[in-house]
Design a protein around this motif. Sequence first.
Motif, short mmCIF file in Angstrom:
data_model
loop_
_atom_site.label_atom_id
_atom_site.label_comp_id
_atom_site.label_asym_id
_atom_site.label_seq_id
_atom_site.Cartn_x
_atom_site.Cartn_y
_atom_site.Cartn_z
N LYS A 1 3.20 26.41 49.64
CA LYS A 1 2.85 27.51 48.74
C LYS A 1 1.75 28.39 49.33
CE LYS A 1 4.31 25.59 44.33
NZ LYS A 1 3.86 24.98 43.08
N LEU B 1 3.24 30.62 51.96
CA LEU B 1 4.03 31.68 51.35
C LEU B 1 3.22 32.65 50.49
CD1 LEU B 1 7.08 29.51 50.31
CD2 LEU B 1 7.07 31.26 52.08
N ILE C 1 1.78 32.09 47.70
CA ILE C 1 1.80 31.84 46.26
C ILE C 1 0.43 31.37 45.81
CG2 ILE C 1 2.83 30.43 44.43
CD1 ILE C 1 5.35 30.27 46.24
N TYR D 1 12.45 30.80 50.53
CA TYR D 1 11.76 29.70 49.87
C TYR D 1 12.69 29.04 48.85
CZ TYR D 1 8.25 27.62 46.65
OH TYR D 1 7.52 26.79 45.84
N PRO E 1 12.07 26.60 45.88
CA PRO E 1 11.04 25.88 45.11
C PRO E 1 11.57 24.55 44.60
CG PRO E 1 11.59 28.02 44.10
CD PRO E 1 12.61 27.73 45.14
N SER F 1 10.55 23.46 38.77
CA SER F 1 9.54 24.50 38.54
C SER F 1 10.04 25.62 37.64
CB SER F 1 9.10 25.08 39.88
OG SER F 1 10.17 25.76 40.50
N VAL F 2 11.33 25.63 37.32
CA VAL F 2 11.82 26.68 36.42
C VAL F 2 12.49 26.07 35.20
CG1 VAL F 2 12.24 28.27 38.33
CG2 VAL F 2 14.11 26.87 37.48
N ASP F 3 12.69 26.93 34.19
CA ASP F 3 13.34 26.50 32.96
C ASP F 3 14.83 26.76 33.12
OD1 ASP F 3 14.27 26.04 30.45
OD2 ASP F 3 13.41 27.84 29.57
N PHE G 1 19.82 26.75 44.04
CA PHE G 1 18.56 27.18 44.64
C PHE G 1 18.71 27.37 46.15
CE2 PHE G 1 14.53 26.27 41.96
CZ PHE G 1 14.89 27.31 41.14
N ARG H 1 20.58 30.52 46.83
CA ARG H 1 19.72 31.69 46.63
C ARG H 1 18.89 31.97 47.88
NH1 ARG H 1 15.13 31.75 41.99
NH2 ARG H 1 14.20 30.23 43.41
N ALA H 2 18.44 30.90 48.54
CA ALA H 2 17.67 31.09 49.77
C ALA H 2 18.58 31.53 50.91
CB ALA H 2 16.93 29.81 50.13
N LYS I 1 7.85 31.44 27.34
CA LYS I 1 7.16 30.39 26.61
C LYS I 1 5.79 30.89 26.16
CE LYS I 1 9.93 26.89 28.37
NZ LYS I 1 11.05 27.77 28.38
N PHE J 1 12.27 34.23 35.10
CA PHE J 1 12.94 33.00 35.52
C PHE J 1 12.10 32.20 36.51
CE2 PHE J 1 16.05 30.87 38.41
CZ PHE J 1 16.40 29.87 37.51
N ASP J 2 11.53 32.86 37.50
CA ASP J 2 10.90 32.12 38.59
C ASP J 2 9.78 32.97 39.22
OD1 ASP J 2 10.27 30.50 40.69
OD2 ASP J 2 12.33 30.15 41.33
N ASP K 1 6.98 32.22 40.92
CA ASP K 1 6.55 31.91 42.29
C ASP K 1 7.50 32.52 43.31
OD1 ASP K 1 4.35 30.60 41.52
OD2 ASP K 1 5.06 28.58 41.99
N TYR K 2 8.78 32.32 43.05
CA TYR K 2 9.79 32.84 43.97
C TYR K 2 9.70 34.36 44.06
CZ TYR K 2 14.42 33.56 46.01
OH TYR K 2 15.46 33.93 46.83
N LYS L 1 7.16 36.15 43.79
CA LYS L 1 6.02 36.48 44.65
C LYS L 1 6.42 36.42 46.13
CE LYS L 1 1.17 35.60 43.66
NZ LYS L 1 0.28 34.59 43.12
N THR L 2 7.19 35.40 46.49
CA THR L 2 7.55 35.26 47.91
C THR L 2 8.48 36.38 48.36
OG1 THR L 2 9.54 33.91 47.60
CG2 THR L 2 7.45 32.74 47.70
#
Lengths: 244, 394
Positions: A49, A52, A54, A78, A80, A84-86, A148, A151-152, B60, B192-193, B195-196, B198-199
């Motif tokens: 992190k 990157l 973050i 990246y 993750p 870390s996500v909903d 995920f 997506r990367a 949330k 949704f994300d 942190d992602y 941001k990258t």
Amino acid sequence: MNKIAVKVDDLTVAYNYKPVLWDIDLKIPEGVLMAIVGPNGAGKSTLIKSILGILKPIAGSVSIYGKPYEKQRQLVAYVPQKGSVDWDFPTTALDVVMMGTYGSLGWIKRPGQKEKKAALEALEKVGMLAFKNRQISQLSGGQQQRIFLARALVQNASIYFMDEPFQGVDATTEIAIINILKELRKAGKTVIVVHHDLQTVPEYFDWVTFLNVKKIATGPVRDIFNDDNLTKTYGINYQVSIQE
Amino acid sequence: MTNKTNNDCKSKNLATTKTMDITKYIELVFTDYTLRTITLGTAILGAVTGMLGSFAVLRKQSLLGDAISHAALPGIAIAFLITGAKDSNTLLIGALISGLIGTFWIRGIVTKTHLKSDTALGLILSLFFGFGMLLLTFIQKQPNANQAGLDKYLFGQAATLVESDVWLMAIITGICLIVMLTFWKEFKILLFDADYTKTLGFNTKFIDILITTFIVLAIVLGLQTVGVVLMSAMLLAPAAAARQWTNSLSVMVVLAALFGAFSGVFGTAISASQDNLSTGPVIVLVAGVFVVFSFIFSPNRGLLFKQIRFIKNRRDLELHKTLAFMHHIAETHEDISHPHAVKLLNNFQGYTRSTLQKLVDKNYVQLHGNMWSLTKTGFEVASNLYTKQSTEDE
């Protein structure tokens, strides 16, 4: 393997008072498939992190192919941690994978046919094409992890950072994922993975970094993946023998 | 004062509306100035809060709305103390400023201390609200004839809406809509994300502040109508209801806006035709009805259909278990269709007469008096039960 893909200098990160990472120097050569191993709280995710951007480090710098990370974002992708996500977010698998194209699109511009095509290709690569219109909450843990990863892949980067991609996935998915990672390496990409299962390190990876707040060791698996380093990192005698 | 004449005008008109039918009411909405203003105002308010509420719910940050609206109260009081006028726009600017201060303090507390966001929200909510109430009582003791009615902001009073208020709502809703459509992609990925996001090189702080600012704006807009105490329901209820019906963010936002708008229109209609009911609470209750209805009756996530699916699954499983049990018995004979006594099945827990009949209907089993036998299809189905997991998907 002479080019340095990622270079970390004097990186120190702290939450509150206690440093999570202390004075990390790291050179990751281009084209390696590297595992970052270490006990819980060793700062493995934090390291990724901070590289990157973050998390903001207290000190230190990161360069990607010799230039600051901010200028090289398009070279980096990246993955993750899945948790870390909903996953109850109202969207489909294809939509999540499309997010990988947002970076190259930049502000405001919407994804079009070209981006959709790239996303579908990535879905196919991870074996999830049949699930493209699935609501993401209806995917299993392994399938979510593949989404995920896709997506990367869409980002078509040179360097991939992955935070525990094997966490909570079954054996089939684990093999599918590691095969994709090995393909990436074959294509000359650099892949950096936070990894927990020490038994599989020699089988999956060719490069390894031992981390426990400080960097213990980094180098080729066959040279440095030994009991000595494991003991230094985990504090107890680990006795993992390397199967050749 | 325009407000006063409006009030009078409203009660005069609505006194005659007590026993009016729906068509007449609808006619009145289009012809009566006050009723039209209120209906339009609450509809627009419902739409914009529903829209933005979707973002709050998905982040949330459901309680954020509650904290912001309560944090706006001291702003209203201070704006009154400074200007001495009860002009709604001035008061709302005060509300906006203190709402924003509250919001950024919450963010500050969360990032700078060990406190969790629920604690920060609760803290700011009660501190600001307490301070606001203190100021209100202080104002009430002032020898100023103008002070009466500031407490309307606690529960809101839709009747005080005038045309310029509705215009203000419409303009801000319009701006909000344009910004949302422009930054749709950025909003979605941040929700949704983060942190992602941001990258990928997006300035997440900017997107975050944009969303939060619009949520604060929407809440402040609603204070006059719905009030400090109930405002957060306008933000959450339509969004929570909308989430039940769809798995797409865009549909959810549109549905939430619609639910919010209808809550406004229906709420106004109910309160207008029942003379003494105050509009804000009625609107919130109507929104609540949307929520309850959605929780029960939505097809995928709704409790009713979930229960029906659950029972159906159970029945299917019982059926399969019975079939498997029969398969077990049939396996011991060379002829799979060898007849057995129905009595045999009584040893098996899941068995009922009706399951047997269903198996007959499906042509898995044949009945001859007190004897049953498996058919060929029945035998095949039974031996393949639950061995095809991987092909189950799609």
